[in-house]
Scaffold this motif. Structure first.
Motif, PDB file in Angstrom:
ATOM      1  N   CYS A  46       0.790  -1.234   0.000  1.00 35.90           N
ATOM      2  CA  CYS A  46       0.000   0.000   0.000  1.00 35.90           C
ATOM      3  C   CYS A  46       0.821   1.283   0.000  1.00 35.90           C
ATOM      4  O   CYS A  46       0.304   2.346  -0.346  1.00 35.90           O
ATOM      5  CB  CYS A  46      -0.936   0.026   1.211  1.00 35.90           C
ATOM      6  N   GLN A  47       2.088   1.213   0.388  1.00 39.42           N
ATOM      7  CA  GLN A  47       2.847   2.435   0.652  1.00 39.42           C
ATOM      8  C   GLN A  47       3.014   3.335  -0.568  1.00 39.42           C
ATOM      9  O   GLN A  47       3.180   4.545  -0.425  1.00 39.42           O
ATOM     10  CB  GLN A  47       4.222   2.082   1.227  1.00 39.42           C
ATOM     11  N   ASN A  48       2.947   2.760  -1.764  1.00 37.45           N
ATOM     12  CA  ASN A  48       3.104   3.593  -2.963  1.00 37.45           C
ATOM     13  C   ASN A  48       1.787   4.114  -3.514  1.00 37.45           C
ATOM     14  O   ASN A  48       1.771   4.875  -4.474  1.00 37.45           O
ATOM     15  CB  ASN A  48       3.849   2.823  -4.060  1.00 37.45           C
ATOM     16  N   ARG A  59       1.123  15.463   6.703  1.00 40.66           N
ATOM     17  CA  ARG A  59       1.042  14.327   5.779  1.00 40.66           C
ATOM     18  C   ARG A  59       2.277  13.440   5.955  1.00 40.66           C
ATOM     19  O   ARG A  59       3.401  13.934   6.080  1.00 40.66           O
ATOM     20  CB  ARG A  59       0.972  14.832   4.337  1.00 40.66           C
ATOM     21  N   SER A  60       2.077  12.146   5.961  1.00 40.21           N
ATOM     22  CA  SER A  60       3.214  11.243   6.134  1.00 40.21           C
ATOM     23  C   SER A  60       2.990   9.951   5.356  1.00 40.21           C
ATOM     24  O   SER A  60       1.864   9.627   4.962  1.00 40.21           O
ATOM     25  CB  SER A  60       3.409  10.926   7.621  1.00 40.21           C
ATOM     26  N   PRO A  61       4.077   9.187   5.126  1.00 39.64           N
ATOM     27  CA  PRO A  61       3.926   7.865   4.509  1.00 39.64           C
ATOM     28  C   PRO A  61       3.141   6.935   5.432  1.00 39.64           C
ATOM     29  O   PRO A  61       2.904   7.248   6.603  1.00 39.64           O
ATOM     30  CB  PRO A  61       5.381   7.387   4.365  1.00 39.64           C
ATOM     31  N   VAL A  62       2.762   5.788   4.883  1.00 36.97           N
ATOM     32  CA  VAL A  62       2.100   4.756   5.698  1.00 36.97           C
ATOM     33  C   VAL A  62       3.039   3.578   5.948  1.00 36.97           C
ATOM     34  O   VAL A  62       2.639   2.587   6.550  1.00 36.97           O
ATOM     35  CB  VAL A  62       0.809   4.246   5.017  1.00 36.97           C
ATOM     36  N   SER A  63       4.276   3.682   5.488  1.00 39.20           N
ATOM     37  CA  SER A  63       5.239   2.587   5.621  1.00 39.20           C
ATOM     38  C   SER A  63       5.486   2.248   7.086  1.00 39.20           C
ATOM     39  O   SER A  63       5.573   3.132   7.934  1.00 39.20           O
ATOM     40  CB  SER A  63       6.567   2.979   4.963  1.00 39.20           C
ATOM     41  N   LEU A  64       5.623   0.951   7.358  1.00 44.53           N
ATOM     42  CA  LEU A  64       5.898   0.470   8.710  1.00 44.53           C
ATOM     43  C   LEU A  64       7.282  -0.162   8.774  1.00 44.53           C
ATOM     44  O   LEU A  64       7.761  -0.753   7.807  1.00 44.53           O
ATOM     45  CB  LEU A  64       4.863  -0.573   9.134  1.00 44.53           C
ATOM     46  N   PHE A  65       7.913  -0.016   9.942  1.00 43.50           N
ATOM     47  CA  PHE A  65       9.141  -0.736  10.264  1.00 43.50           C
ATOM     48  C   PHE A  65       8.782  -1.763  11.340  1.00 43.50           C
ATOM     49  O   PHE A  65       8.333  -1.390  12.425  1.00 43.50           O
ATOM     50  CB  PHE A  65      10.208   0.205  10.811  1.00 43.50           C
ATOM     51  N   ARG A 175      10.107   3.807  -6.887  1.00 41.00           N
ATOM     52  CA  ARG A 175      10.424   4.468  -5.622  1.00 41.00           C
ATOM     53  C   ARG A 175       9.884   3.748  -4.397  1.00 41.00           C
ATOM     54  O   ARG A 175       9.891   4.312  -3.300  1.00 41.00           O
ATOM     55  CB  ARG A 175       9.821   5.878  -5.611  1.00 41.00           C
ATOM     56  N   SER A 176       9.437   2.532  -4.535  1.00 39.48           N
ATOM     57  CA  SER A 176       8.761   1.860  -3.418  1.00 39.48           C
ATOM     58  C   SER A 176       9.302   0.448  -3.245  1.00 39.48           C
ATOM     59  O   SER A 176       9.092  -0.407  -4.105  1.00 39.48           O
ATOM     60  CB  SER A 176       7.251   1.820  -3.683  1.00 39.48           C
ATOM     61  N   VAL A 177       9.992   0.201  -2.131  1.00 40.90           N
ATOM     62  CA  VAL A 177      10.603  -1.110  -1.909  1.00 40.90           C
ATOM     63  C   VAL A 177      10.425  -1.524  -0.453  1.00 40.90           C
ATOM     64  O   VAL A 177      10.027  -0.732   0.398  1.00 40.90           O
ATOM     65  CB  VAL A 177      12.110  -1.103  -2.262  1.00 40.90           C
ATOM     66  N   ASN A 222      10.521  11.521  -2.305  1.00 40.60           N
ATOM     67  CA  ASN A 222       9.193  10.943  -2.115  1.00 40.60           C
ATOM     68  C   ASN A 222       9.193   9.424  -2.258  1.00 40.60           C
ATOM     69  O   ASN A 222       8.244   8.834  -2.765  1.00 40.60           O
ATOM     70  CB  ASN A 222       8.225  11.564  -3.139  1.00 40.60           C
ATOM     71  N   ALA A 223      10.270   8.778  -1.816  1.00 42.65           N
ATOM     72  CA  ALA A 223      10.348   7.315  -1.885  1.00 42.65           C
ATOM     73  C   ALA A 223       9.670   6.702  -0.661  1.00 42.65           C
ATOM     74  O   ALA A 223       9.396   7.382   0.327  1.00 42.65           O
ATOM     75  CB  ALA A 223      11.799   6.871  -1.975  1.00 42.65           C
ATOM     76  N   ARG A 224       9.416   5.413  -0.751  1.00 42.09           N
ATOM     77  CA  ARG A 224       8.765   4.699   0.346  1.00 42.09           C
ATOM     78  C   ARG A 224       9.532   3.404   0.638  1.00 42.09           C
ATOM     79  O   ARG A 224       9.942   2.687  -0.273  1.00 42.09           O
ATOM     80  CB  ARG A 224       7.307   4.369   0.004  1.00 42.09           C
TER      81      ARG A 224
END
Length: 471
Positions: A46-48, A59-65, A175-177, A222-224
């Motif tokens: 979903c992050q991209n 505003r922020s990404p939704v990426s999780l660690f 840009r999304s990995v 703007n990478a994720r």
């Protein structure tokens, strides 16, 4: 599991919840481990496509660690293969297509270079001979305006890669990995996490400058990046000893959802040979629908910014304020303020992922926030147990304390007042299956009044002292 409560699987939407239960049926792995894997997969997908917005312009990404600590034998790889199967297949297909397209591009580029060289030679000759070179010049211009385009390398998953390789990839079109691994020992002992400021910047969604001596400056914009790592506790303990202070100080751990789920080894008995297989395909279908949209749609399209409904935003503010209060001198989060500072944002990310993956339209509702609160709070409790009291926690405690917690959890899980010593030797963590070592640790725990040891015939029975069973 040092968190007294089980993972709140019911907080997930039905499509995700059913997939978790089905994977649990197949593997009998800890629910917390499966849930962490699911969150990583959903974040990667979903992050991209989406960002999360709150308080008007925030505003922020939704990426999780995600960092999941689990011993060998907890079936990390099996869980990973079940959940990631269509993504791994897609990776293979994309690589085959890229390899094929790369060969065609190299051939086209060779022809392009021959044509360019020929036109440049002709142009030079025309000029030297005072001939009309207008037509040649126009042909050369047209050729230079349409060189063969190199194929795009769509790569979703990195495993053991250097920061330089990840940076170079994110400087390109895609840009999304995700940095994903079910056995992340090589990552924690290797180079991937050597540049934590860069990793942190990717969690933030910030612009990052890449400079090389022999190349012009490039920008990652703007990478994720999703991080989903499963690692053995001893490996993670070694990482803490080497780099833990720096990782904590720089805010890497604060960005992570970390857990150490309770082991299920010793209780994975087969009660029925028939398990369901209808829910994972539904989960995979939604997963690949999102991922394929990422690839087919223009990568430069703006991401959809999911906003909270009024009720959801008020609840998010309430949660934020509660966390802020708990960071006070007498608060439950006073010893982990760095982690607490990121909790509300991680909660917002989880809420948006649940909402979007479930296929819902419109603003993020209050129900998604409540579910995200349950999930995030569980991770907060895990972090507190892991880091706020290092003298009582698995990664820094004695092996005796670790064995004590294993016995206690085993009794709680099976609702029994005691276990036999043979249970520890047969089903306990590998390090405690040596009889002499187990005897030494049990005697130590008995001397500390943490356990009771009794005999029934030739069988040695062990109970947690405060349970006081009749043995």
């Amino acid at each position: 599991m040092f968190n007294d409560r089980p993972f709140p699987v019911d907080a997930f939407p039905k499509i995700i919840r059913n997939a978790i239960y089905e994977v649990e049926q197949h593997t009998q792995a800890p629910q917390g481990l499966i849930a962490a894997s699911v969150l990583g997969v959903i974040s990667l997908a979903c992050q991209n496509r989406i960002d999360v917005c709150r308080l008007n312009n925030l505003r922020s990404p939704v990426s999780l660690f995600l960092l999941t600590l689990a011993e060998s034998g907890e079936r990390k790889s099996t869980v990973d293969k079940l959940l990631m199967k269509p993504l791994y297949q897609l990776e293979e297909n994309l690589f085959e297509k890229y390899t094929h397209d790369l060969t065609i591009w190299k051939n086209d580029e060779a022809i392009f270079n021959i044509e360019k060289k020929a036109l440049m030679l002709k142009l030079k000759s025309d000029i030297q001979r005072n001939k009309d070179y207008f037509a040649t010049n126009e042909k050369l211009k047209d050729l230079l305006q349409s060189p063969p385009k190199a194929p795009v390398r769509f790569k979703l998953i990195f495993n053991d890669a250097t920061p330089a390789a990840i940076k170079d990839h994110l400087c390109g079109y895609w840009r999304s990995v995700g940095i994903m691994s079910d056995e992340a020992g090589a990552i924690f002992n290797g180079y991937t996490l050597n540049e934590l400021p860069f990793i942190n910047k990717m969690w933030d969604g910030a612009t990052f400058s890449v400079e090389r001596k022999s190349e012009p400056e490039k920008l990652i914009r703007n990478a994720r990046l999703t991080l989903a790592l499963m690692v053995q506790p001893d490996v993670f303990k070694g990482y803490l000893q080497r780099k833990g202070e720096a990782a904590k100080g720089i805010g890497f751990f604060a960005r992570c959802l970390i857990c150490q789920p309770d082991s299920t080894q010793g209780s994975r008995k087969i009660s029925s040979p028939v398990v369901s297989s209808e829910h994972l395909p539904v989960f995979h279908q939604r997963l690949m629908e999102i991922v394929n949209d990422n690839i087919t749609l223009d990568n430069k399209n703006d991401r959809l910014c999911l906003r909270f409904s009024l009720e959801a935003e008020n609840r998010w503010i309430e949660f934020y304020n509660k966390v802020e209060s708990d960071m006070g001198f007498f608060g439950s989060l006073s010893n982990c303020k760095d982690y607490a500072s990121k909790v509300a944002e991680n909660m917002a990310r989880v809420a948006s992922l649940l909402h979007y993956f479930n296929g819902n339209d419109g603003d993020i509702p209050l129900s998604a926030i409540e579910d995200a609160v349950k999930i995030t709070t569980w991770y907060v409790n895990e972090y507190i147990h892991l880091f706020s009291k290092p003298n009582e926690f698995t990664l820094a405690i004695t092996e005796g304390d670790e064995l004590y917690w294993w016995i206690k959890n085993h009794c709680n899980r099976h609702v029994v007042p005691y276990i036999t010593k043979n249970t520890i030797l047969q089903y306990g963590p590998n390090k405690f299956r040596n009889r002499s070592k187990a005897n030494e640790l049990l005697n130590m725990l008995q001397s500390q009044n943490k356990i009771l040891i009794g005999k029934r015939g030739k069988t040695t029975l062990i109970a947690i002292a405060n349970l006081k069973p009749a043995i």
